[in-house]
Write an enzyme that holds these catalytic residues in place. Structure first.
Site, mmCIF file in Angstrom:
data_model
loop_
_atom_site.group_PDB
_atom_site.id
_atom_site.type_symbol
_atom_site.label_atom_id
_atom_site.label_comp_id
_atom_site.label_asym_id
_atom_site.label_seq_id
_atom_site.Cartn_x
_atom_site.Cartn_y
_atom_site.Cartn_z
ATOM 1 N N SER A 183 0.826 -1.211 0.000
ATOM 2 C CA SER A 183 0.000 0.000 0.000
ATOM 3 C C SER A 183 0.857 1.258 0.000
ATOM 4 C CB SER A 183 -0.937 0.010 1.206
ATOM 5 O OG SER A 183 -0.212 0.179 2.413
ATOM 6 N N ALA A 216 -1.494 0.686 10.794
ATOM 7 C CA ALA A 216 -0.857 -0.642 10.789
ATOM 8 C C ALA A 216 -1.037 -1.364 9.451
ATOM 9 C CB ALA A 216 -1.428 -1.485 11.926
ATOM 10 N N GLY A 218 1.908 -0.119 8.507
ATOM 11 C CA GLY A 218 2.770 1.041 8.321
ATOM 12 C C GLY A 218 3.174 1.361 6.899
ATOM 13 N N GLY A 219 2.408 0.899 5.914
ATOM 14 C CA GLY A 219 2.754 1.181 4.520
ATOM 15 C C GLY A 219 2.797 2.665 4.211
ATOM 16 N N ASP A 235 -3.550 3.306 15.366
ATOM 17 C CA ASP A 235 -4.131 2.014 14.997
ATOM 18 C C ASP A 235 -4.078 1.086 16.198
ATOM 19 O OD1 ASP A 235 -4.768 -0.543 13.664
ATOM 20 O OD2 ASP A 235 -4.371 0.563 11.819
ATOM 21 N N ASP A 255 -8.735 5.006 18.154
ATOM 22 C CA ASP A 255 -9.664 4.968 17.024
ATOM 23 C C ASP A 255 -9.324 6.107 16.064
ATOM 24 O OD1 ASP A 255 -11.774 5.027 15.248
ATOM 25 O OD2 ASP A 255 -13.339 4.925 16.772
ATOM 26 N N LYS A 300 -13.210 4.486 -0.379
ATOM 27 C CA LYS A 300 -13.616 3.220 -0.988
ATOM 28 C C LYS A 300 -14.928 3.440 -1.742
ATOM 29 C CE LYS A 300 -10.130 1.842 1.355
ATOM 30 N NZ LYS A 300 -8.817 1.655 0.728
#
Length: 357
Positions: A183, A216, A218-219, A235, A255, A300
């Site tokens: 990602s 998470a 961590g990309g 995260d 959150d 999305k």
């Protein structure tokens, strides 16, 4: 040259047709869009000879969401042999061009033509230069040849500064072996698309701070750390140890939709898989309340009416900032590394740089 040819992600041909039809209507360019599913391309057929040129002159390519590349021109049937002579004859009506790109569509059939294009480019380039149709002048239009097969090509023109920065709109980015996930390439591509390269040292500098929501493993955090930024990763999941070992990352188990920094930061990035309206609301909150200066957030997409939903969300975001009296620039693109999503970039134009670390 009344046809506008556009590349796109396979499966999003309908979105390209809807989007370009909207822009054509706004520019009073008559015509109709057409495409076949999963062909990775679409066309807008103009009823007037200068329609495609007027459409391209009136619309910035980098403001389009779903098209990856575009060119105005015509289709040409090619013989099995001596293709170059046929192409040169058709190009007699074209102006001299300053660069040449040979392209294919992003399908399995298209990729099989890549080797043909590599072998064909050198003799074609030589013939074009000898005919005076290709010169070394970046101010002149780019000649784009999109091969649908060895027997059919779209001969197209596009201004080099108003079309994709890569052939077919596909970036050649190398996946860093030390990055925790693929990602990471989405955020790197977003920076290439939304931030001029000569502004990276100023807007992506090592003395900046950033927040990665839904970080998470961590990309996206990796890209911020790579630029030397001090990053707060939000995260409940674990972060890659390699990132934590840099000393530049603070990991908070919280959150991403409720977290707010104590002090404004330079960057907020977010790739949380959630309904697009919730992620869009994050942009309104973080930019609107001055929590960050710039943000990259992925939205999305729903299964249906994808262009309509993106357009609705962007209009809502813009109206929200207007109501607040906040000046922002808003960009949105379905990047090559995006799948069922688009990437939004927002920048506040009326706040100072956050305090340095």
């Amino acid at each position: 040259m009344n046809t506008l040819f556009m590349h796109c992600r396979p499966g999003f041909e309908g979105e390209v047709c809807s989007e370009i039809s909207d822009h054509a209507a706004c520019l009073d360019v008559a015509g109709y869009a057409k495409a076949r599913p999963d062909t990775a391309c679409a066309e807008f057929i103009c009823t007037e000879a200068d329609g495609a040129e007027r459409l391209m002159n009136g619309q910035r390519f980098d403001a389009l969401i779903f098209p990856r590349q575009w060119a105005r021109g015509m289709f040409l049937e090619l013989p099995e042999t001596d293709r170059i002579s046929v192409i040169l004859a058709q190009l007699s009506a074209f102006p001299a061009c300053g660069s040449l790109w040979l392209e294919v569509v992003d399908t399995n059939d298209g990729k099989e033509l890549s080797n043909f294009c590599k072998k064909f480019e050198a003799p074609l380039r030589k013939a074009l230069m000898q005919a005076g149709k290709l010169v070394d002048d970046p101010r002149k239009p780019r000649l784009l040849l999109t091969f649908k097969s060895g027997r059919e090509v779209f001969l197209g023109l596009a201004d080099a500064d108003n079309s994709a920065m890569w052939p077919m709109g596909i970036p050649r980015l190398k996946f860093p072996r030390e990055a925790p996930s693929r990602s990471t390439l989405k955020l790197e591509e977003a920076w290439h698309h939304f931030i001029p390269r000569d502004q990276w040292d100023e807007r992506l500098s090592g003395d900046m701070t950033g927040v990665d929501l839904g970080a998470a493993p961590g990309g996206w955090t990796y890209q911020l750390v790579r630029r030397g930024m001090l990053v707060t990763a939000i995260d409940n999941g674990p972060m890659a140890e390699s990132l934590m070992d840099t000393g530049l990352v603070q990991h908070l188990m919280a959150d991403g939709f409720t977290y707010k920094p104590r002090h404004p930061v330079d960057w907020m990035v977010c790739d949380i898989v959630e309904k697009p309206a919730r992620n869009a609301a994050l942009l309104e909150t973080w930019l609107g309340e001055g929590l960050c200066r710039e943000a990259v957030v992925n939205l999305k997409l729903p299964m249906k009416q994808r262009y309509a939903e993106v357009r609705r969300l962007l209009d809502r975001i813009e109206e929200g900032f207007q109501a607040r009296g906040v000046r922002v620039s808003i960009g949105c693109k379905q990047l090559y590394h995006d799948r069922e999503e688009v990437t939004c970039h927002l920048r506040r134009l009326d706040v100072a740089k956050a305090a340095t670390k």
